[in-house]
Design an enzyme around this catalytic site. Sequence first.
Site, PDB file in Angstrom:
ATOM      1  N   HIS A 166       7.237 -15.333  38.215  1.00  0.00           N
ATOM      2  CA  HIS A 166       7.160 -13.955  39.126  1.00  0.00           C
ATOM      3  C   HIS A 166       8.451 -13.486  39.320  1.00  0.00           C
ATOM      4  O   HIS A 166       9.614 -14.633  39.539  1.00  0.00           O
ATOM      5  CB  HIS A 166       6.744 -14.448  40.506  1.00  0.00           C
ATOM      6  CG  HIS A 166       6.462 -13.137  41.236  1.00  0.00           C
ATOM      7  ND1 HIS A 166       5.663 -12.277  41.257  1.00  0.00           N
ATOM      8  CD2 HIS A 166       7.353 -13.082  42.386  1.00  0.00           C
ATOM      9  CE1 HIS A 166       6.009 -11.240  42.031  1.00  0.00           C
ATOM     10  NE2 HIS A 166       6.856 -11.832  42.750  1.00  0.00           N
ATOM     11  N   SER A 177       0.754  -1.306  -0.146  1.00  0.00           N
ATOM     12  CA  SER A 177      -0.078  -0.240  -0.073  1.00  0.00           C
ATOM     13  C   SER A 177       0.668   1.167   0.091  1.00  0.00           C
ATOM     14  O   SER A 177       2.081   1.104   0.438  1.00  0.00           O
ATOM     15  CB  SER A 177      -0.929   0.012   1.245  1.00  0.00           C
ATOM     16  OG  SER A 177      -0.005  -0.081   2.486  1.00  0.00           O
ATOM     17  N   VAL A 201      -9.940  17.859   8.374  1.00  0.00           N
ATOM     18  CA  VAL A 201      -8.944  18.579   7.760  1.00  0.00           C
ATOM     19  C   VAL A 201      -9.467  18.882   6.405  1.00  0.00           C
ATOM     20  O   VAL A 201      -9.450  17.921   5.454  1.00  0.00           O
ATOM     21  CB  VAL A 201      -7.337  18.131   7.761  1.00  0.00           C
ATOM     22  CG1 VAL A 201      -6.483  18.816   6.780  1.00  0.00           C
ATOM     23  CG2 VAL A 201      -6.789  18.032   9.333  1.00  0.00           C
TER      24      VAL A 201
HETATM   25  P1  NAI Z   1      -5.136   4.571  10.176  1.00  0.00           P
HETATM   26  O1  NAI Z   1      -6.068   4.316   9.396  1.00  0.00           O
HETATM   27  O2  NAI Z   1      -4.367   3.828  11.493  1.00  0.00           O
HETATM   28  O3  NAI Z   1      -5.431   6.037  10.789  1.00  0.00           O
HETATM   29  C1  NAI Z   1      -5.906   7.184  10.286  1.00  0.00           C
HETATM   30  C2  NAI Z   1      -6.495   8.114  11.017  1.00  0.00           C
HETATM   31  O4  NAI Z   1      -6.914   9.267  10.458  1.00  0.00           O
HETATM   32  C3  NAI Z   1      -7.827   7.718  11.487  1.00  0.00           C
HETATM   33  O5  NAI Z   1      -8.221   7.900  12.975  1.00  0.00           O
HETATM   34  C4  NAI Z   1      -8.778   8.628  10.632  1.00  0.00           C
HETATM   35  O6  NAI Z   1     -10.120   8.960  11.288  1.00  0.00           O
HETATM   36  C5  NAI Z   1      -7.891   9.939  10.718  1.00  0.00           C
HETATM   37  N1  NAI Z   1      -8.522  10.701   9.348  1.00  0.00           N
HETATM   38  C6  NAI Z   1      -8.984  10.253   8.268  1.00  0.00           C
HETATM   39  N2  NAI Z   1      -9.181  11.482   7.358  1.00  0.00           N
HETATM   40  C7  NAI Z   1      -8.885  12.464   8.478  1.00  0.00           C
HETATM   41  C8  NAI Z   1      -9.078  14.025   8.145  1.00  0.00           C
HETATM   42  N3  NAI Z   1      -9.650  14.331   6.737  1.00  0.00           N
HETATM   43  N4  NAI Z   1      -8.702  14.860   9.044  1.00  0.00           N
HETATM   44  C9  NAI Z   1      -8.574  14.143  10.253  1.00  0.00           C
HETATM   45  N5  NAI Z   1      -8.210  12.763  10.254  1.00  0.00           N
HETATM   46  C10 NAI Z   1      -8.601  11.956   9.574  1.00  0.00           C
HETATM   47  O7  NAI Z   1      -4.000   5.072   9.371  1.00  0.00           O
HETATM   48  P2  NAI Z   1      -2.364   5.324   9.616  1.00  0.00           P
HETATM   49  O8  NAI Z   1      -2.112   5.853  10.991  1.00  0.00           O
HETATM   50  O9  NAI Z   1      -1.949   6.179   8.454  1.00  0.00           O
HETATM   51  O10 NAI Z   1      -1.706   4.063   9.289  1.00  0.00           O
HETATM   52  C11 NAI Z   1      -1.877   3.400   7.968  1.00  0.00           C
HETATM   53  C12 NAI Z   1      -1.874   1.718   8.114  1.00  0.00           C
HETATM   54  O11 NAI Z   1      -0.626   1.423   8.451  1.00  0.00           O
HETATM   55  C13 NAI Z   1      -2.932   1.344   9.178  1.00  0.00           C
HETATM   56  O12 NAI Z   1      -3.489   0.226   8.423  1.00  0.00           O
HETATM   57  C14 NAI Z   1      -2.019   1.004  10.296  1.00  0.00           C
HETATM   58  O13 NAI Z   1      -2.549  -0.043  10.896  1.00  0.00           O
HETATM   59  C15 NAI Z   1      -0.631   0.565   9.584  1.00  0.00           C
HETATM   60  N6  NAI Z   1       0.240   1.004  10.317  1.00  0.00           N
HETATM   61  C16 NAI Z   1       0.378  -0.040  11.628  1.00  0.00           C
HETATM   62  C17 NAI Z   1       1.400   0.085  12.470  1.00  0.00           C
HETATM   63  C18 NAI Z   1       1.335  -0.694  13.714  1.00  0.00           C
HETATM   64  O14 NAI Z   1       0.957  -1.810  13.626  1.00  0.00           O
HETATM   65  N7  NAI Z   1       2.097  -0.316  14.646  1.00  0.00           N
HETATM   66  C19 NAI Z   1       2.383   1.545  12.193  1.00  0.00           C
HETATM   67  C20 NAI Z   1       2.177   2.349  11.255  1.00  0.00           C
HETATM   68  C21 NAI Z   1       1.135   1.954  10.472  1.00  0.00           C
END
Ligand code: NAI
Length: 483
Positions: free
Chosen positions: A462, A161, A253
């Site tokens: 523990h 992606s 945003v």
């Molecule tokens: P995400 O989908 O986890 O979060 C994006 C956030 O942006 C959501 O809370 C959404 O409501 C918000 N959003 C969307 N449009 C918006 C707007 N116009 N204004 C304000 N807020 C808005 O996406 P993220 O953090 O970009 O991660 C992408 C992918 O990568 C996800 O599938 C995530 O699970 C994965 N990922 C996983 C990680 C981990 O497992 N630690 C670390 C980084 C990414």
Amino acid sequence: MMDSNDLIVIGAGPGGYVAAIRAAQLGMKVALVEKEEMLGGTCLRVGCIPSKALLESSEKYAEAKHGLAAHGVKVGALELDLAAMLKRKDAVVKGLGSGIDALMKKWKIARLRGVGRFVAADASGVTVAVEGTAGGASGGGGAANATQELRAKKAIVATGSKVAMIPGLEVDGERVGTSTEALSWPSVPRRLIVIGAGAIGLEMGSVWARLGAEVTVLELLDRILPGMDGEIAADAKKILERQGLKFRLGVKVKRTARDAANQAEAIVEIALPDGGSEVLRAERVLVAIGRAPCTDLLGLDAVGITLERGRIPVDERFATRVPSIHAIGDVIRGPMLAHKAEEEGIACAEWIAGRHGHVNYDAIPSVVYTTPEVAGVGKTEEELVAAKVPYKKGLFQFRGNGRARAANTIEGRVKVLAHAETDRLLGVHLFGPHASELVAEAAVAINFHASAEDLARCCHAHPTLSEAVKEAAMAVSGSAIHA
Ligand code: NAI
């Protein structure tokens, strides 16, 4: 046309290269097509690994600044060497990249550098054109922009992606950037606006907040970390706020751009819940509003594959409607997580080899690497309520755990959800020290269809943090000892 292969894998991220290795282990002749020079995909180059390197380093800095005094360790003048921190991160990535190269050689996987595109697919197999720099098994050499055609009995699409965008967001890579840029900013921004309170926003926001930036996270929804358990995410928000992160929830945003009048700043225009709007300013803006599958360069039209809601539809064996073409990872349904893609890569290779591949989608952990970490596996409480599943809940605070107290990491708690009638474990969610490691035992227990009592009756060493998981399982039946 190159010799015929048993399998062509397009995309060398954690899904693709793992699928290639598993297929080679099962005796297949495999070609791996990747457009970037380094194997490992987004996860290794500009995702999981470099972010974890920076999270680890910035956490050490923050601990030296705020956490060591409590342990009786006095630190003199503390200085940040950001260049060294970034260099270490790059070295970690490079080292792991070389490791994948070595694995490809070990399993005699032919590596081709370029963009893979389907040309044809029929009953006998698929033809893929590789456009770009044709490399040998080592990944180097070859004529630039050469196009080569490959033939194989089967193909796996594992192209992953890219950062999702919405109209109005002007990403210039400097003032307004994505996680890729946020991994390499050469100086600490005075003010950083993060758009999106998902995993990327909170992890990268934490890195730069620890290093001294004033960080504001803007989120569309009325909560952070959608998809994670709501109660645990609310806990996390409070503690992240105490660490200095500011949240503005329920704001959309509308527009971001470099400020024309002041090139050193970006502006962010937000729509407020009351219908008004407001303009915010910051030295850097990080756009982290989700990711979108990479399918546009694959030539899916040529083989008659159409997307459903942006993703490639597959059956339970990861086959598309074209039986010789399979797909795994971020391009198909489900969470966009490296470990989910890996599991699918292995299972898909096994199905192709005539074996029985299996992925248990009820037991895929998710982790957000803030401090403390947020983790969960199985159903969230919201999902159980929505599905009207009767459940019992056990909670245990890390402050009641001896090891957490010894380490001075007492923030957070574990929540165990079990079926009200059968006691079967349905979900485990936690926020606390080493939650990313602790969630693994919950994933194993859910995989083996354990009950909360099964987990509660397993002896845990523990003093360890894992006793908090055991105690939360005991709490399901009201028998936690230290609560
Ligand atoms: P995400 O989908 O986890 O979060 C994006 C956030 O942006 C959501 O809370 C959404 O409501 C918000 N959003 C969307 N449009 C918006 C707007 N116009 N204004 C304000 N807020 C808005 O996406 P993220 O953090 O970009 O991660 C992408 C992918 O990568 C996800 O599938 C995530 O699970 C994965 N990922 C996983 C990680 C981990 O497992 N630690 C670390 C980084 C990414």
